[in-house]
Design an enzyme around this catalytic site. Structure first.
Site, short mmCIF file in Angstrom:
data_model
loop_
_atom_site.label_atom_id
_atom_site.label_comp_id
_atom_site.label_asym_id
_atom_site.label_seq_id
_atom_site.Cartn_x
_atom_site.Cartn_y
_atom_site.Cartn_z
N GLU A 251 12.77 -2.13 -12.74
CA GLU A 251 12.06 -3.33 -13.19
C GLU A 251 10.56 -3.21 -12.97
O GLU A 251 9.76 -3.66 -13.80
CB GLU A 251 12.62 -4.57 -12.48
N GLU B 19 22.77 -4.40 -11.07
CA GLU B 19 22.98 -5.70 -10.40
C GLU B 19 24.33 -6.33 -10.72
O GLU B 19 24.93 -7.00 -9.89
CB GLU B 19 21.85 -6.66 -10.77
#
Ligand code: NAD
Length: 698
Positions: free
Chosen positions: A110, A130
């Site tokens: 990210e 995730e």
């Protein structure tokens, strides 16, 4: 707050600033790391001599994302958060180049998505995993990745959490350049090129997601993902977040992502998945055995007994590349055992999951023997002979004579006293239980049974061995049935009593399967064999005539209905098939038993079935905790998640009780106590205390 770990180093290479994340083993972005990175950015921006910034990771990763040591601690959410950090790099007026190598996952991807440029080494493992913890990427990943690589590639990665090699993502447009050779040198050269060419500093947030027919594609995906994700909300919410990257402006998409992330974070499924993730790590730590306890070397293994368990146990070690000697008393038994191992491997080869060459390699590591002489070099010996104390005594006395000093002597016993077995040797400190589950080459769980004399280095070594053969190893103290089977006894008893009171075996199985158990208790009993429990019960009835009998189960066994292996048990089975078919003959046995006990059958609700079966596990679990048989509630949960088919999304019986609320659980037990008059339902003292204090098991 946890002690700060890790840092980010700052240096300059001519006109390029280099910020290197340094937090072994995988450069988790701890609070200290985030602070240091921000500091590095500020220094670079303040230095007029710096024209560009390169961001990379030291050692064996760019970054694996959040620092798991900080999970569930305030440090995780302390400013600067990852979002703040990304915003700061995005706002940099000087070009920022992220140089990815080896591993870039979660926040470790990210952050690069917020940089102006990304370069990568070939073979870098890239992922947003995730979803595997029941979450979604919460620092812009769901908005920026589709803008970088397109809707389809991004959605697949985010919904599956799968790892994708950097080459593949380069083709999708994630990287501005692939760098072979030294990644830092390559990235610095690339940064200089960007400066020299005065390339515009483009940000992903300003791009549009490209797809010819996004709406239709998303609808199609929603159907597939919804069907696959069943009890897990995260995959569909990942999809919703990604959909926002198409339909909404960037900032609004970020807001959607944040909302969905928070919903998942607070939901029971993610809590359960995170519990299992950390429970696995916690189980490896034994409170009074320091992590730096020296290990014994385990390079050669021996297994005694080539039956159902011995064969499977041996395969675990062969698969890990360790030589195994396997001993039997008679040549026929040895041959039968070897043939079974070979057949097992052959079926894996047929399924295409193993090459014939690898199979032969593994078989070549196996040394069949009839002589204890061949066990002299073994560092670890695991006994899996008949479950009789007399036989165990013979074996351990013999082992005591032949095994080399310091060899670990393990027993796979399910029900016998490990301390008594240890006492057959002059080295009880070297004796430990290694309780595998059937089929031993498949089942994840390994209960490591700690005798009163078991040495700490033996325990530490066996826990490492468990990891090496890819098991979830959980320590149990010595008691009847250890953690798993001791609890299961009460679960099975409740299932039986519910049938006596009016439920059918099918209803009980269905209710528990709807709750999420891989298989209901009666289908499991038929699979495992009803004769095992029967033998144990007969012993108990003889020892204590007041023992409450399981009339129906006993009657079925008297009829020879041992389960699948005899074609009939609680159900009947067609030859060669495993489908459990309801059997009127069983209904007759049930009706007769109710009559005999003077029971008028009543309607039993599914809710009562689930409560009684699961709370039976919980109450015994609480006693196990209190007695110190298990070190922590999550150890009990790991036993049930990995060995007994308890649904992972419920996190195990103890976490489930925590989620229901211990006061509610205690009150239900008191209700059962009043209704059945059974002393078992007296809530365990630990449960009562925690409930009164408003606490939880975990
Ligand atoms: P099994 O009957 O399939 O195998 C036992 C093997 O040991 C036989 O092949 C037998 O020939 C051999 N044997 C007996 N005495 C021996 C001796 N003195 N020396 C060498 N070999 C000898 O039994 P199993 O199901 O594999 O169980 C073995 C052990 O594992 C038992 O202690 C049992 O409680 C435990 N266990 C079984 C299960 C299960 O589901 N079957 C699960 C966990 C633990």
């Amino acid at each position: 707050m946890e002690k700060a770990t890790g840092t980010a180093r700052y240096e300059t290479r001519g006109d390029v600033a280099l910020i290197t994340i340094d937090n072994p083993p995988v450069n988790g972005m701890s609070h200290a790391v985030r602070m240091a990175m921000l500091d590095g950015l500020d220094r670079a921006l303040a230095d007029a001599g710096v024209k560009a910034i390169v961001l990379t990771g030291a050692g064996k990763a760019f970054s694996g994302g959040a620092d798991i040591k900080e999970f569930n601690t305030p440090a995780m959410l302390a400013e600067p958060t990852l979002r703040t950090l990304i915003a700061a790099f995005e706002a940099s007026p000087k070009p920022v180049v992220a140089a990815l190598h080896t591993v870039a996952m979660g926040g470790g991807l990210e952050l690069p998505l917020g940089c102006h440029f990304r370069v990568a080494a070939p073979g870098t493992q890239v992922a947003l995993p995730e979803v595997k913890l029941g979450l979604l990427p919460g620092a812009g990943g769901t908005q920026r990745l589709p803008r970088a690589v397109g809707l389809e590639v991004a959605l697949n990665m985010i919904v599956s959490g799968a790892t994708v090699p950097s080459e593949q993502l380069a083709a999708a447009g994630l990287f501005d350049e692939m760098i072979t050779g030294d990644i830092v040198e390559g990235a610095v050269a690339f940064a200089r090129k960007v400066v020299a060419e005065k390339r515009p500093l483009e940000l992903l947030r300003n791009r549009k997601v490209k797809h010819p027919n996004a709406e239709a594609f998303l609808q199609f995906s929603r159907n597939t993902v919804g069907a696959m994700a069943k009890n897990y909300p995260a995959p569909l919410m990942c999809l919703d977040a990604v959909a926002a990257s198409v339909s909404k402006p960037f900032e609004e998409g970020l807001r959607v992502e944040r909302e969905l992330f928070t919903q998942l974070l607070l939901g029971p499924e993610s809590r359960a998945l995170r519990h299992a993730f950390f429970g696995e790590r916690a189980a490896a730590r034994i409170p009074d055995v320091p992590p730096d306890t020296p290990r014994r070397k385990v390079e050669r293994v021996a297994v005694i007994g080539a039956g159902t368990m011995g064969g499977g146990i041996a395969m675990n070690f062969l698969n890990a590349g360790l030589p195994v000697a396997i001993l039997e008393m008679k040549p026929e038994a040895l041959e039968r055992g070897l043939a079974t191992i070979r057949r097992n491997y052959e079926s894996t080869v047929k399924k295409g999951r193993l090459t014939a060459e690898k199979m032969e390699g593994r078989m070549a590591l196996l040394k069949p023997t009839l002589s204890y002489e061949d066990l002299k070099d073994a560092d670890l010996v695991i006994e899996a002979v008949f479950e009789e104390m007399g036989v165990k005594e013979q074996v351990f006395r013999k082992l005591d004579e032949v095994a080399k000093p310091g060899a670990i002597l393990a027993t796979n016993t399910s029900t016998l006293d490990v301390d008594r077995i240890a006492a057959f040797t002059r080295r009880p400190q070297d004796v430990v239980g290694m309780h595998f589950f059937s089929p031993a080459n498949v089942m994840k769980l390994l209960e490591v049974v700690r005798g009163k004399a078991t040495a700490k280095d033996v325990l530490a070594t066996v826990m490492d061995v468990g990891k090496k053969i890819r098991k979830t190893a959980v320590v149990s103290g010595v008691c009847d049935g250890f953690i798993g089977n001791r609890m299961l006894k009460h679960y099975g008893r409740q299932a039986n009593e519910l049938v006596e009171e009016g439920a059918s075996p099918q209803q009980v199985d269905r209710a528990m399967e709807k709750f999420g158990m891989a298989m209901g208790p009666f289908r499991v009993a038929d699979l495992a064999g009803n004769d095992i429990g029967w033998a144990i019960r007969k012993r108990l009835y003889a020892e204590d005539p007041k023992t409450r009998k399981l009339v129906i189960a006993d009657r079925l066994c008297e009829m020879g209905r041992f389960g699948q292996k005899t074609g009939a048990g609680w159900y009947r089975y067609e030859p060669g098939r495993r489908d459990a078919i309801p059997d009127p003959a069983v209904d007759e046995v049930i009706a007769a038993a109710r009559k005999e006990r003077g029971v008028t059958p009543r309607k039993v609700t599914d809710e009562e079935i689930v409560e009684r079966c699961v709370y039976a596990l919980v109450n015994e679990g609480a006693r196990i905790l209190e007695e110190g048989i298990a070190a922590r509630a999550s150890d009990i949960d790991m036993v049930y998640l990995t060995g007994y088919g308890f649904p992972v999304w419920r996190g195990g019986p103890m976490l489930y009780a925590d989620a229901v609320g211990l006061i509610a659980v205690e009150r239900a037990m008191k209700r059962f106590r009043a209704a059945t008059g059974e002393a078992f339902w007296e809530p365990a003292p630990l449960l009562v205390r925690l409930a009164a204090e408003g606490k939880t098991f975990n």
